[in-house]
Design a protein around this motif. Sequence first.
Motif, PDB file in Angstrom:
ATOM      1  N   ASN A   1     -37.925  -3.167  33.957  1.00 23.30           N
ATOM      2  CA  ASN A   1     -39.085  -3.868  34.520  1.00 23.30           C
ATOM      3  C   ASN A   1     -40.284  -2.924  34.623  1.00 23.30           C
ATOM      4  O   ASN A   1     -41.020  -2.929  35.603  1.00 23.30           O
ATOM      5  CB  ASN A   1     -38.744  -4.485  35.881  1.00 23.30           C
ATOM      6  CG  ASN A   1     -39.743  -5.550  36.278  1.00 23.30           C
ATOM      7  OD1 ASN A   1     -40.348  -6.188  35.430  1.00 23.30           O
ATOM      8  ND2 ASN A   1     -39.926  -5.735  37.577  1.00 23.30           N
ATOM      9  N   SER A   2     -40.456  -2.110  33.598  1.00 15.91           N
ATOM     10  CA  SER A   2     -41.545  -1.134  33.634  1.00 15.91           C
ATOM     11  C   SER A   2     -42.879  -1.810  33.343  1.00 15.91           C
ATOM     12  O   SER A   2     -42.954  -2.823  32.649  1.00 15.91           O
ATOM     13  CB  SER A   2     -41.282   0.007  32.656  1.00 15.91           C
ATOM     14  OG  SER A   2     -41.450  -0.402  31.333  1.00 15.91           O
TER      15      SER A   2
ATOM     16  N   ALA B   1     -36.432  -3.023  24.710  1.00 16.57           N
ATOM     17  CA  ALA B   1     -35.315  -3.484  25.530  1.00 16.57           C
ATOM     18  C   ALA B   1     -35.190  -2.618  26.783  1.00 16.57           C
ATOM     19  O   ALA B   1     -34.986  -3.127  27.888  1.00 16.57           O
ATOM     20  CB  ALA B   1     -34.010  -3.454  24.733  1.00 16.57           C
ATOM     21  N   ALA B   2     -35.332  -1.310  26.626  1.00 15.42           N
ATOM     22  CA  ALA B   2     -35.261  -0.403  27.777  1.00 15.42           C
ATOM     23  C   ALA B   2     -36.406  -0.669  28.739  1.00 15.42           C
ATOM     24  O   ALA B   2     -36.208  -0.727  29.959  1.00 15.42           O
ATOM     25  CB  ALA B   2     -35.283   1.045  27.301  1.00 15.42           C
TER      26      ALA B   2
ATOM     27  N   ASN C   1     -33.388   8.196  26.386  1.00 17.06           N
ATOM     28  CA  ASN C   1     -33.196   8.817  25.073  1.00 17.06           C
ATOM     29  C   ASN C   1     -32.990   7.694  24.064  1.00 17.06           C
ATOM     30  O   ASN C   1     -31.984   6.993  24.116  1.00 17.06           O
ATOM     31  CB  ASN C   1     -31.972   9.733  25.082  1.00 17.06           C
ATOM     32  CG  ASN C   1     -32.143  10.903  26.016  1.00 17.06           C
ATOM     33  OD1 ASN C   1     -33.185  11.531  26.054  1.00 17.06           O
ATOM     34  ND2 ASN C   1     -31.113  11.190  26.782  1.00 17.06           N
ATOM     35  N   ILE C   2     -33.930   7.518  23.163  1.00 15.78           N
ATOM     36  CA  ILE C   2     -33.866   6.421  22.197  1.00 15.78           C
ATOM     37  C   ILE C   2     -33.113   6.829  20.940  1.00 15.78           C
ATOM     38  O   ILE C   2     -32.285   6.082  20.432  1.00 15.78           O
ATOM     39  CB  ILE C   2     -35.285   5.927  21.837  1.00 15.78           C
ATOM     40  CG1 ILE C   2     -35.989   5.352  23.070  1.00 15.78           C
ATOM     41  CG2 ILE C   2     -35.238   4.902  20.708  1.00 15.78           C
ATOM     42  CD1 ILE C   2     -35.337   4.107  23.667  1.00 15.78           C
TER      43      ILE C   2
ATOM     44  N   LEU D   1     -40.534   5.534  31.300  1.00 19.54           N
ATOM     45  CA  LEU D   1     -40.857   4.204  31.799  1.00 19.54           C
ATOM     46  C   LEU D   1     -41.542   4.344  33.150  1.00 19.54           C
ATOM     47  O   LEU D   1     -41.070   5.087  34.016  1.00 19.54           O
ATOM     48  CB  LEU D   1     -39.586   3.368  31.914  1.00 19.54           C
ATOM     49  CG  LEU D   1     -38.806   3.245  30.596  1.00 19.54           C
ATOM     50  CD1 LEU D   1     -37.452   2.593  30.835  1.00 19.54           C
ATOM     51  CD2 LEU D   1     -39.610   2.492  29.566  1.00 19.54           C
ATOM     52  N   LEU D   2     -42.651   3.637  33.325  1.00 19.14           N
ATOM     53  CA  LEU D   2     -43.474   3.794  34.513  1.00 19.14           C
ATOM     54  C   LEU D   2     -43.635   2.504  35.302  1.00 19.14           C
ATOM     55  O   LEU D   2     -43.669   1.411  34.730  1.00 19.14           O
ATOM     56  CB  LEU D   2     -44.869   4.303  34.123  1.00 19.14           C
ATOM     57  CG  LEU D   2     -44.929   5.623  33.375  1.00 19.14           C
ATOM     58  CD1 LEU D   2     -46.341   5.889  32.890  1.00 19.14           C
ATOM     59  CD2 LEU D   2     -44.441   6.752  34.247  1.00 19.14           C
ATOM     60  N   SER D   3     -43.791   2.661  36.620  1.00 19.74           N
ATOM     61  CA  SER D   3     -44.102   1.530  37.498  1.00 19.74           C
ATOM     62  C   SER D   3     -45.607   1.263  37.416  1.00 19.74           C
ATOM     63  O   SER D   3     -46.354   2.027  36.792  1.00 19.74           O
ATOM     64  CB  SER D   3     -43.720   1.861  38.940  1.00 19.74           C
ATOM     65  OG  SER D   3     -44.599   2.845  39.460  1.00 19.74           O
ATOM     66  N   ARG D   4     -46.059   0.235  38.087  1.00 21.05           N
ATOM     67  CA  ARG D   4     -47.481  -0.091  38.104  1.00 21.05           C
ATOM     68  C   ARG D   4     -48.296   1.062  38.712  1.00 21.05           C
ATOM     69  O   ARG D   4     -49.453   1.257  38.370  1.00 21.05           O
ATOM     70  CB  ARG D   4     -47.719  -1.389  38.890  1.00 21.05           C
ATOM     71  CG  ARG D   4     -49.136  -1.820  38.828  1.00 21.05           C
ATOM     72  CD  ARG D   4     -49.445  -3.275  38.625  1.00 21.05           C
ATOM     73  NE  ARG D   4     -48.585  -4.152  37.916  1.00 21.05           N
ATOM     74  CZ  ARG D   4     -48.684  -4.435  36.602  1.00 21.05           C
ATOM     75  NH1 ARG D   4     -49.596  -3.860  35.859  1.00 21.05           N
ATOM     76  NH2 ARG D   4     -47.879  -5.305  36.043  1.00 21.05           N
ATOM     77  N   ALA D   5     -47.691   1.839  39.607  1.00 19.13           N
ATOM     78  CA  ALA D   5     -48.364   2.972  40.256  1.00 19.13           C
ATOM     79  C   ALA D   5     -48.196   4.278  39.477  1.00 19.13           C
ATOM     80  O   ALA D   5     -48.458   5.356  40.007  1.00 19.13           O
ATOM     81  CB  ALA D   5     -47.832   3.135  41.675  1.00 19.13           C
TER      82      ALA D   5
END
Length: 156
Positions: free
Chosen positions: A97-98, A91-92, A73-74, A61-65
Amino acid sequence: METLGRKIDLFEVAEIKLSYSGKVKASQRPKVTCSRQVFEVFSQAWSEDRIEFVEDFKVMLLSRANRVLGIVNISSGGTAGTVVDVKLVLAAALKANSSSMILAHNHPSGNLMPSEQDRRLTSRLKDAGKILDIPVLDHLIVTTEGYFSFADEGEL
């Protein structure tokens, strides 16, 4: 069984809270700008005991930057596949808020070529992410000897 005449008390409904608690300052999170960097971060998150044993599916999961918020782990499966629930992936991503996500799974066989199921899953997750404005930037197949990037190969 309760009687039908019971009045519903709205304060007995479960409360749902959404929160994200980052433990690392944004400036200290790894930043990824290419598939090689993504592979290196995922490699650190993969157990050496499992990568050639069973198939696992993970999401970065990444931020805007493009800073790594975390790796989730899904699912974990058998030697030839694992089941991925698209709702769990999204959901993750929503809970963290990625701004974007990168998918990865391993092939215990060591084969880096994607299967037709890999391509279909990538397409489904890409479409779902687009609806929620959380794009899938890449999908990596990882082994102990290297990786395959859907984005680098023009398959995203």
